[in-house]
Design a protein around this motif. Structure first.
Motif, PDB file in Angstrom:
ATOM      1  N   SER A  70      31.007  29.326  59.670  1.00  0.00           N
ATOM      2  CA  SER A  70      29.618  28.934  59.927  1.00  0.00           C
ATOM      3  C   SER A  70      29.481  28.027  61.144  1.00  0.00           C
ATOM      4  O   SER A  70      28.366  27.674  61.535  1.00  0.00           O
ATOM      5  CB  SER A  70      29.046  28.207  58.703  1.00  0.00           C
ATOM      6  N   GLY A  71      30.600  27.649  61.751  1.00  0.00           N
ATOM      7  CA  GLY A  71      30.559  26.775  62.917  1.00  0.00           C
ATOM      8  C   GLY A  71      30.465  25.301  62.583  1.00  0.00           C
ATOM      9  O   GLY A  71      30.373  24.465  63.478  1.00  0.00           O
ATOM     10  N   LEU A  72      30.489  24.975  61.282  1.00  0.00           N
ATOM     11  CA  LEU A  72      30.389  23.575  60.885  1.00  0.00           C
ATOM     12  C   LEU A  72      31.717  22.839  61.027  1.00  0.00           C
ATOM     13  O   LEU A  72      31.760  21.606  61.006  1.00  0.00           O
ATOM     14  CB  LEU A  72      29.893  23.467  59.444  1.00  0.00           C
ATOM     15  N   ALA A  73      32.792  23.577  61.158  1.00  0.00           N
ATOM     16  CA  ALA A  73      34.108  23.000  61.431  1.00  0.00           C
ATOM     17  C   ALA A  73      34.801  23.903  62.446  1.00  0.00           C
ATOM     18  O   ALA A  73      34.417  25.057  62.635  1.00  0.00           O
ATOM     19  CB  ALA A  73      34.940  22.878  60.155  1.00  0.00           C
ATOM     20  N   THR A  74      35.810  23.352  63.081  1.00  0.00           N
ATOM     21  CA  THR A  74      36.562  24.130  64.062  1.00  0.00           C
ATOM     22  C   THR A  74      38.044  23.820  63.922  1.00  0.00           C
ATOM     23  O   THR A  74      38.431  22.703  63.554  1.00  0.00           O
ATOM     24  CB  THR A  74      36.089  23.813  65.496  1.00  0.00           C
ATOM     25  N   ARG A  75      38.868  24.840  64.173  1.00  0.00           N
ATOM     26  CA  ARG A  75      40.321  24.657  64.134  1.00  0.00           C
ATOM     27  C   ARG A  75      40.810  24.429  65.550  1.00  0.00           C
ATOM     28  O   ARG A  75      40.631  25.269  66.424  1.00  0.00           O
ATOM     29  CB  ARG A  75      41.001  25.881  63.531  1.00  0.00           C
ATOM     30  N   GLU A  76      41.409  23.276  65.758  1.00  0.00           N
ATOM     31  CA  GLU A  76      41.878  22.914  67.089  1.00  0.00           C
ATOM     32  C   GLU A  76      43.361  23.239  67.222  1.00  0.00           C
ATOM     33  O   GLU A  76      43.966  23.834  66.328  1.00  0.00           O
ATOM     34  CB  GLU A  76      41.621  21.420  67.326  1.00  0.00           C
ATOM     35  N   SER A  77      43.928  22.844  68.347  1.00  0.00           N
ATOM     36  CA  SER A  77      45.350  23.078  68.572  1.00  0.00           C
ATOM     37  C   SER A  77      46.178  22.316  67.552  1.00  0.00           C
ATOM     38  O   SER A  77      45.723  21.333  66.960  1.00  0.00           O
ATOM     39  CB  SER A  77      45.725  22.645  69.991  1.00  0.00           C
ATOM     40  N   LEU A  78      47.395  22.784  67.334  1.00  0.00           N
ATOM     41  CA  LEU A  78      48.338  22.159  66.410  1.00  0.00           C
ATOM     42  C   LEU A  78      47.833  22.155  64.971  1.00  0.00           C
ATOM     43  O   LEU A  78      48.233  21.321  64.153  1.00  0.00           O
ATOM     44  CB  LEU A  78      48.651  20.723  66.855  1.00  0.00           C
ATOM     45  N   GLY A  79      46.912  23.091  64.663  1.00  0.00           N
ATOM     46  CA  GLY A  79      46.464  23.252  63.290  1.00  0.00           C
ATOM     47  C   GLY A  79      45.621  22.126  62.735  1.00  0.00           C
ATOM     48  O   GLY A  79      45.588  21.911  61.521  1.00  0.00           O
ATOM     49  N   ARG A  80      44.946  21.403  63.595  1.00  0.00           N
ATOM     50  CA  ARG A  80      44.075  20.325  63.138  1.00  0.00           C
ATOM     51  C   ARG A  80      42.631  20.813  63.085  1.00  0.00           C
ATOM     52  O   ARG A  80      42.210  21.639  63.899  1.00  0.00           O
ATOM     53  CB  ARG A  80      44.192  19.096  64.045  1.00  0.00           C
ATOM     54  N   TYR A  81      41.883  20.264  62.155  1.00  0.00           N
ATOM     55  CA  TYR A  81      40.492  20.658  61.966  1.00  0.00           C
ATOM     56  C   TYR A  81      39.571  19.467  62.252  1.00  0.00           C
ATOM     57  O   TYR A  81      39.919  18.316  62.000  1.00  0.00           O
ATOM     58  CB  TYR A  81      40.259  21.136  60.534  1.00  0.00           C
ATOM     59  N   SER A  82      38.384  19.772  62.769  1.00  0.00           N
ATOM     60  CA  SER A  82      37.379  18.727  63.017  1.00  0.00           C
ATOM     61  C   SER A  82      35.999  19.345  62.841  1.00  0.00           C
ATOM     62  O   SER A  82      35.852  20.563  62.671  1.00  0.00           O
ATOM     63  CB  SER A  82      37.540  18.156  64.432  1.00  0.00           C
ATOM     64  N   LEU A  83      34.975  18.500  62.868  1.00  0.00           N
ATOM     65  CA  LEU A  83      33.613  19.004  62.775  1.00  0.00           C
ATOM     66  C   LEU A  83      33.318  19.916  63.958  1.00  0.00           C
ATOM     67  O   LEU A  83      33.742  19.653  65.080  1.00  0.00           O
ATOM     68  CB  LEU A  83      32.612  17.848  62.752  1.00  0.00           C
ATOM     69  N   GLY A  84      32.556  20.968  63.701  1.00  0.00           N
ATOM     70  CA  GLY A  84      32.238  21.927  64.750  1.00  0.00           C
ATOM     71  C   GLY A  84      30.981  21.568  65.516  1.00  0.00           C
ATOM     72  O   GLY A  84      30.163  20.747  65.089  1.00  0.00           O
ATOM     73  N   ASP A  85      30.807  22.206  66.672  1.00  0.00           N
ATOM     74  CA  ASP A  85      29.642  21.947  67.510  1.00  0.00           C
ATOM     75  C   ASP A  85      28.340  22.310  66.806  1.00  0.00           C
ATOM     76  O   ASP A  85      27.301  21.686  67.040  1.00  0.00           O
ATOM     77  CB  ASP A  85      29.747  22.738  68.821  1.00  0.00           C
ATOM     78  N   GLU A  86      28.376  23.315  65.939  1.00  0.00           N
ATOM     79  CA  GLU A  86      27.154  23.709  65.247  1.00  0.00           C
ATOM     80  C   GLU A  86      26.684  22.594  64.310  1.00  0.00           C
ATOM     81  O   GLU A  86      25.478  22.356  64.178  1.00  0.00           O
ATOM     82  CB  GLU A  86      27.387  24.993  64.441  1.00  0.00           C
ATOM     83  N   PHE A  87      27.615  21.915  63.683  1.00  0.00           N
ATOM     84  CA  PHE A  87      27.248  20.782  62.831  1.00  0.00           C
ATOM     85  C   PHE A  87      26.558  19.711  63.666  1.00  0.00           C
ATOM     86  O   PHE A  87      25.521  19.168  63.276  1.00  0.00           O
ATOM     87  CB  PHE A  87      28.481  20.205  62.146  1.00  0.00           C
ATOM     88  N   LEU A  88      27.144  19.392  64.827  1.00  0.00           N
ATOM     89  CA  LEU A  88      26.565  18.359  65.686  1.00  0.00           C
ATOM     90  C   LEU A  88      25.200  18.789  66.215  1.00  0.00           C
ATOM     91  O   LEU A  88      24.272  17.982  66.283  1.00  0.00           O
ATOM     92  CB  LEU A  88      27.519  18.071  66.850  1.00  0.00           C
ATOM     93  N   ARG A  89      25.065  20.062  66.567  1.00  0.00           N
ATOM     94  CA  ARG A  89      23.783  20.556  67.068  1.00  0.00           C
ATOM     95  C   ARG A  89      22.708  20.394  66.008  1.00  0.00           C
ATOM     96  O   ARG A  89      21.598  19.913  66.282  1.00  0.00           O
ATOM     97  CB  ARG A  89      23.894  22.023  67.480  1.00  0.00           C
ATOM     98  N   LEU A  90      23.020  20.781  64.787  1.00  0.00           N
ATOM     99  CA  LEU A  90      22.051  20.669  63.701  1.00  0.00           C
ATOM    100  C   LEU A  90      21.685  19.214  63.430  1.00  0.00           C
ATOM    101  O   LEU A  90      20.508  18.884  63.227  1.00  0.00           O
ATOM    102  CB  LEU A  90      22.627  21.305  62.433  1.00  0.00           C
ATOM    103  N   ALA A  91      22.696  18.339  63.419  1.00  0.00           N
ATOM    104  CA  ALA A  91      22.444  16.928  63.116  1.00  0.00           C
ATOM    105  C   ALA A  91      21.556  16.288  64.171  1.00  0.00           C
ATOM    106  O   ALA A  91      20.580  15.594  63.838  1.00  0.00           O
ATOM    107  CB  ALA A  91      23.776  16.176  63.008  1.00  0.00           C
TER     108      ALA A  91
END
Length: 255
Positions: free
Chosen positions: A60-81
């Motif tokens: 849904s774009g609310l989270a994103t998988r970054e390099s080295l297998g780490r996860y963070s909030l996605g741009d879609e979450f920030l856009r909505l907020a």
């Protein structure tokens, strides 16, 4: 054997949508991202179930998988907020006033409301130059007792010293700085002064080196407070107090 959701809830374990929401909140606490292992430990859940929840969030774009297998909030979450924050009628009403205050004083201006024993920051404007990192953030909380905005609102709600003492006993506060009023009696006396003078101050009670002046405001959305939070060495508290009528005039312009 698969545990039913009712049984899992009875055991205090996160299931289904609760797990996804808990994961979203956990990611919001980790701006540098987190590994699957970290998240599984934080949620006390199996890695396979956390991985499925992460899949829902990433699709849904609310989270994103970054390099080295780490996860963070996605741009879609920030856009909505941010889109939601900017479109709120309350924020639209107070933002022009906050911009005026930030430009006038070269310091950070806030709008906050009271929720229980905390203030919640609904809007904030930093100066164009010279801003510093404060403990406040949009949607963030601070104990009302140690903030100018909190005291400005509470002075109107607590009309007697007895009421202020009762509220203080129900909402104790830790010694955040050397100036924090942890004494219920001294805090109630401070609230009486706020009520009498019509404005509140935070004399480095919440953050060392940061002072603040605040006035209560009422908008169609409800009751809140407007403040200017300043570096004490750059804008002394006395300077803010001398300019309180300017702050009041800006607050009165909110419609």
């Amino acid at each position: 054997m698969v545990m039913s959701e009712d049984r899992a809830e009875a055991d205090g374990r996160l299931v289904g949508s609760d797990r996804v929401l808990a994961l979203l909140i956990e990611l919001a606490r980790r701006p540098d991202g987190a590994s699957l292992d970290d998240l599984a430990v934080a949620l006390d859940s199996a890695k396979s179930t956390v991985h499925r929840a992460l899949g829902s969030l990433t699709r849904s774009g609310l989270a994103t998988r970054e390099s080295l297998g780490r996860y963070s909030l996605g741009d879609e979450f920030l856009r909505l907020a941010f889109a939601y924050q900017e479109s709120r009628p309350e924020a639209a009403r107070v933002m022009p006033a906050l911009r005026r205050l930030a430009e006038r004083f070269g310091e950070t201006a806030h709008y906050a409301v009271l929720e229980g024993g905390d203030v919640v920051y609904r809007a904030k404007v930093d100066p164009a130059v010279g801003s510093v990192r404060l403990s406040s953030s949009i949607g963030g909380r601070n104990p009302a007792r140690v903030t100018g905005v909190g005291k400005a609102i509470l002075a109107h709600q607590l009309s007697t010293t007895a009421q202020a003492m009762k509220w203080a006993r129900e909402h104790p506060v830790e010694q955040r700085t050397p100036n924090t009023l942890t004494s219920d009696k001294r805090w109630a006396e401070d609230i009486a002064r706020v009520r009498e003078q019509g404005f509140a101050v935070d004399d480095q009670e919440n953050d060392p080196g940061i002072n603040c002046i605040a006035v209560r405001v009422v908008t169609p959305s409800g009751e809140g407070a407007l403040s200017v939070s300043a570096l004490a060495y750059r804008t002394p508290l006395s300077t803010l107090i001398d300019a309180v009528e300017e702050v009041r005039a800006v607050a009165a312009s909110i419609v």
